[in-house]
Scaffold this active site. Sequence first.
Site, PDB file in Angstrom:
ATOM      1  N   THR A 137       0.855  -1.186   0.000  1.00 22.40           N
ATOM      2  CA  THR A 137       0.000   0.000   0.000  1.00 22.40           C
ATOM      3  C   THR A 137       0.897   1.245   0.000  1.00 22.40           C
ATOM      4  O   THR A 137       2.116   1.144  -0.122  1.00 22.40           O
ATOM      5  CB  THR A 137      -0.906   0.054   1.252  1.00 22.40           C
ATOM      6  OG1 THR A 137      -0.090   0.284   2.414  1.00 22.40           O
ATOM      7  CG2 THR A 137      -1.698  -1.241   1.415  1.00 22.40           C
ATOM      8  N   ARG A 138       0.269   2.402   0.183  1.00 28.75           N
ATOM      9  CA  ARG A 138       1.007   3.669   0.282  1.00 28.75           C
ATOM     10  C   ARG A 138       1.327   4.006   1.737  1.00 28.75           C
ATOM     11  O   ARG A 138       1.763   5.126   2.041  1.00 28.75           O
ATOM     12  CB  ARG A 138       0.180   4.782  -0.378  1.00 28.75           C
ATOM     13  CG  ARG A 138       0.988   6.001  -0.823  1.00 28.75           C
ATOM     14  CD  ARG A 138       0.197   6.906  -1.749  1.00 28.75           C
ATOM     15  NE  ARG A 138      -1.086   7.285  -1.222  1.00 28.75           N
ATOM     16  CZ  ARG A 138      -1.311   8.341  -0.415  1.00 28.75           C
ATOM     17  NH1 ARG A 138      -0.322   9.124  -0.068  1.00 28.75           N
ATOM     18  NH2 ARG A 138      -2.531   8.615   0.016  1.00 28.75           N
ATOM     19  N   LYS A 139       1.128   3.051   2.627  1.00 28.09           N
ATOM     20  CA  LYS A 139       1.435   3.252   4.051  1.00 28.09           C
ATOM     21  C   LYS A 139       2.930   3.015   4.266  1.00 28.09           C
ATOM     22  O   LYS A 139       3.356   1.989   4.803  1.00 28.09           O
ATOM     23  CB  LYS A 139       0.588   2.316   4.909  1.00 28.09           C
ATOM     24  CG  LYS A 139      -0.898   2.636   4.844  1.00 28.09           C
ATOM     25  CD  LYS A 139      -1.734   1.642   5.640  1.00 28.09           C
ATOM     26  CE  LYS A 139      -3.208   1.984   5.547  1.00 28.09           C
ATOM     27  NZ  LYS A 139      -4.059   0.979   6.254  1.00 28.09           N
ATOM     28  N   THR A 140       3.700   3.977   3.825  1.00 24.48           N
ATOM     29  CA  THR A 140       5.153   3.873   3.862  1.00 24.48           C
ATOM     30  C   THR A 140       5.736   4.999   4.717  1.00 24.48           C
ATOM     31  O   THR A 140       5.046   5.965   5.056  1.00 24.48           O
ATOM     32  CB  THR A 140       5.741   3.945   2.445  1.00 24.48           C
ATOM     33  OG1 THR A 140       5.282   5.156   1.812  1.00 24.48           O
ATOM     34  CG2 THR A 140       5.303   2.752   1.601  1.00 24.48           C
ATOM     35  N   THR A 277       4.356  -3.153   5.208  1.00 26.55           N
ATOM     36  CA  THR A 277       5.345  -2.152   5.620  1.00 26.55           C
ATOM     37  C   THR A 277       5.164  -1.711   7.068  1.00 26.55           C
ATOM     38  O   THR A 277       6.118  -1.229   7.684  1.00 26.55           O
ATOM     39  CB  THR A 277       5.261  -0.902   4.727  1.00 26.55           C
ATOM     40  OG1 THR A 277       3.890  -0.488   4.608  1.00 26.55           O
ATOM     41  CG2 THR A 277       5.818  -1.176   3.346  1.00 26.55           C
TER      42      THR A 277
END
Length: 291
Positions: A137-140, A277
Amino acid sequence: MSRHASLLPISYARTVEHWLAEDIPSFDYGGYVVGDDIKVATLYCKSPGVLAGKPFFNEVFRQTGCTVSWSFEEGVEILPNEGKVVVAEVTGPGRRILMGERVALNILARCSGIASRARRLRTLADQNNFGGVVAGTRKTTPGFRLVEKYGMEVGGADTHRMDLSSMVMLKDNHIWATGSITRAVAEARSVAGFSIKIEVECQSETDALEAIDAGADIVMLDNFKPEQLLLAAKSIKAKCQSFQKQVLIEASGGITEDTAAQYMGPGVDIISFGSMTQGVPHVDFSLKIAH
């Protein structure tokens, strides 16, 4: 060089430069003690995991004036059965090895941890005959996204969208702020054009059908329980077939390594994992100068 290294933009060298500058903003007092005699440091792996992040590790030491010689290819699973395994050697002036040590180890540990989880999830999908996409995902971490997405690639997972410019994802806040799914999709399409896909986060099958009717390319069934998700995915696919429409269905929201297999069924095209992540355990590496 790893085949994945060719994915990296030229700008990653500047990113590494910023990380080194953050760690050494002025004087390097410890380095002064060590001096510039040529030393050899051994990189050890002390916990199981998939090796990932070599281009970043190499660039750290290139910028500090050292060279790296590797014993393993990127993407290989390392199993330190006897405590630790020699992974690489770094050669250069002693103080310059130590200058890059912590930055390089931080990168390698996290990137390898993400690659390891990605590999386990992809293996789990294969074991369950799931032909769909396993994605992150974009949960970085801000400033570290390139490394984390790289780890997904090395581990065999899909990176999902890289950023807000890569794909339109209309989530609950977009829809509430706009007034409806239909209006949100229309507004997005008016500026995104034909080349960018639109995905809509849906809380029900009714939401998904509205999104599809409005022209969404992907519907995300968010925070569904496994049995609810599989029933909804099957129903949506059947209705799309009767409407002669094609759409991808993504399962997302709170899915973990432990629960993933329950979501791997017909009609599901993508399963995305924030846990790829977030809260991922790092692989344990250390760098020791010979003495």
